[in-house]
Design an enzyme around this catalytic site. Structure first.
Site, PDB file in Angstrom:
ATOM      1  N   ASP A 122      -7.192  -6.029   5.423  1.00 35.77           N
ATOM      2  CA  ASP A 122      -7.667  -4.654   5.437  1.00 35.77           C
ATOM      3  C   ASP A 122      -8.959  -4.606   6.250  1.00 35.77           C
ATOM      4  OD1 ASP A 122      -7.887  -1.967   4.898  1.00 35.77           O
ATOM      5  OD2 ASP A 122      -8.087  -2.187   2.734  1.00 35.77           O
TER       6      ASP A 122
ATOM      7  N   CYS B  15       0.458   2.642  -1.266  1.00 29.87           N
ATOM      8  CA  CYS B  15      -0.477   2.417  -2.357  1.00 29.87           C
ATOM      9  C   CYS B  15      -1.185   3.720  -2.751  1.00 29.87           C
ATOM     10  CB  CYS B  15      -1.520   1.374  -1.949  1.00 29.87           C
ATOM     11  SG  CYS B  15      -2.439   0.704  -3.346  1.00 29.87           S
TER      12      CYS B  15
END
Length: 233
Positions: free
Chosen positions: A152, A33
């Site tokens: 996360d 990402c």
């Protein structure tokens, strides 16, 4: 649906989550990402990444404009999925991006509701910042139609890309395959992270960078190689 959206582009979330693959071996999939440069995305594709993430959150160090995003997508082959990351964006803003950039999957990384996430005629990932095991259990129940839930680390005031990890043991025994491990992964620790969690998809950003938004070819190569060397599922 955006006329720019390709129905033939590979969706990296399909294989790990589809029952038709139940009796087949599946590799652990990789998502990187926070790309800001087409050349970095092209290298990642050549190395074998399954998906790239583009950040449309203005406060991020890895934020990309529509122009940047289009150049990055143009650098990718069709077998690499494109994921658009939003943080508490308005519906109008998201639709504006989808109309201009070919996006395969949306990643909601803020405080979006399930009702909001399902409005956009795209498979979606819902990111959850984990502090306690209850956060994992709640998210899986709250977003049943998400193509995957991304776990996360919780960092106050931040929405990902911090390089911080959480206690991976909280995911041990998480049998639902519709989730992604993120937060604090590096080429050096990804094998241990997968061993502890059983993750089928891993997502990295800062762990393969030489600077925010600038990906290191050497670090990306090491990360993808280390994942590819792991036992298949």
């Amino acid at each position: 649906m955006s006329v720019l959206h390709s129905q033939f582009r590979f969706n990296f979330l399909e294989s790990p989550c589809s029952r038709q693959f139940e009796n087949q071996t599946m590799k652990i999939r990789t998502k990187i990402c926070g790309f800001t440069r087409p050349e970095d995305a092209r290298i990642a594709a050549e190395l074998g990444v399954d998906a790239v993430g583009l950040v449309f959150y203005e406060k991020s160090k890895r934020f990309v404009t529509v122009g940047q995003a289009r150049k990055i997508v143009d650098a990718l082959p069709p077998f690499v999925s494109v994921v658009a990351l939003f943080v508490n964006a308005t519906e109008a803003r998201i639709r504006e991006i989808l109309a201009q950039v070919p996006i395969d999957v949306i990643q909601f990384h803020g405080d979006e509701t399930p009702e909001f996430c399902r409005r956009f005629e795209r498979p979606y990932i819902k990111a959850v910042r984990v502090r306690h095991t209850a956060d994992i259990q709640t998210a899986c129940g709250q977003f049943p139609d998400a193509r995957a839930v991304l776990f996360d680390a919780h960092v106050d005031g931040e929405y990902g890309g911090t390089g911080k990890s959480f206690d991976w043991h909280m995911l041990s025994g998480q049998s639902n395959g519709r989730w992604i491990l993120s937060g604090g992964l590096t080429p050096e620790n990804v094998a241990e992270a997968v061993r502890i969690t059983g993750a089928q998809i891993v997502d990295i950003s800062s762990g393969v960078e030489s600077a925010a938004g600038v990906k290191s070819a050497e670090k990306m190569a090491a990360f993808i190689q280390n994942v590819q060397q792991l036992p298949t599922i």
